[in-house]
Design a protein around this motif. Structure first.
Motif, PDB file in Angstrom:
ATOM      1  N   SER A 159      39.716  17.727  47.316  1.00  0.00           N
ATOM      2  CA  SER A 159      41.098  18.152  47.880  1.00  0.00           C
ATOM      3  C   SER A 159      41.211  19.417  48.082  1.00  0.00           C
ATOM      4  O   SER A 159      41.928  19.903  49.091  1.00  0.00           O
ATOM      5  N   ILE A 160      40.528  20.229  47.192  1.00  0.00           N
ATOM      6  CA  ILE A 160      40.563  21.656  47.584  1.00  0.00           C
ATOM      7  C   ILE A 160      39.817  21.940  48.846  1.00  0.00           C
ATOM      8  O   ILE A 160      40.336  22.746  49.561  1.00  0.00           O
ATOM      9  N   PHE A 161      38.667  21.496  49.488  1.00  0.00           N
ATOM     10  CA  PHE A 161      37.833  21.607  50.294  1.00  0.00           C
ATOM     11  C   PHE A 161      38.013  20.582  51.614  1.00  0.00           C
ATOM     12  O   PHE A 161      37.488  20.547  52.513  1.00  0.00           O
ATOM     13  N   SER A 162      39.537  20.163  51.590  1.00  0.00           N
ATOM     14  CA  SER A 162      39.738  18.940  52.383  1.00  0.00           C
ATOM     15  C   SER A 162      40.030  19.698  53.961  1.00  0.00           C
ATOM     16  O   SER A 162      39.580  18.988  54.823  1.00  0.00           O
ATOM     17  N   PHE A 163      40.301  20.850  54.086  1.00  0.00           N
ATOM     18  CA  PHE A 163      40.306  21.408  55.405  1.00  0.00           C
ATOM     19  C   PHE A 163      39.009  21.598  55.949  1.00  0.00           C
ATOM     20  O   PHE A 163      38.707  21.534  57.120  1.00  0.00           O
ATOM     21  N   ILE A 164      37.922  21.602  55.068  1.00  0.00           N
ATOM     22  CA  ILE A 164      36.429  21.482  55.734  1.00  0.00           C
ATOM     23  C   ILE A 164      36.064  20.132  55.804  1.00  0.00           C
ATOM     24  O   ILE A 164      35.456  19.936  57.062  1.00  0.00           O
ATOM     25  N   LEU A 165      36.370  19.267  54.982  1.00  0.00           N
ATOM     26  CA  LEU A 165      35.779  18.004  55.094  1.00  0.00           C
ATOM     27  C   LEU A 165      36.259  17.158  56.051  1.00  0.00           C
ATOM     28  O   LEU A 165      35.871  16.269  56.587  1.00  0.00           O
TER      29      LEU A 165
END
Length: 92
Positions: A7-13
């Motif tokens: 959820s923290i790195f959702s903008f990348i994933l």
């Protein structure tokens, strides 16, 4: 814990996991991606500690290698098989 990092790195994933076209994935791709991420992160950190304190031109390699290494580690550790395959650009 993995869901928290996802959820923290959702903008990348999210862009890497989008789509439904077929992809080719091998478990060795993930291992190599993590190993390369660790090496690039280590290179960025070592340049950061070895650079003279009065020169700011050394921040470019720190940003490039450190950022690329962290990105590779994040995708390798918490990304799906599709995101790892998209990084490698593998198609069946």
């Amino acid at each position: 814990m993995k869901q928290l990092f996802r959820s923290i790195f959702s903008f990348i994933l999210t862009p890497l996991e989008a789509g439904n076209e077929p992809f080719a994935y091998k478990p060795s791709h993930r291992k190599i991606l993590i190993a390369m991420g660790l090496m690039f992160t280590g290179l960025g950190v070592s340049v950061l500690f070895l650079m003279p304190k009065d020169e700011f031109g050394y921040f470019l390699p720190v940003l490039i290698f450190g950022g690329g290494g962290i990105l590779s580690c994040v995708i390798g550790l918490v990304g799906t098989d599709r995101s790892v395959a998209k990084i490698w650009g593998t198609k069946p």
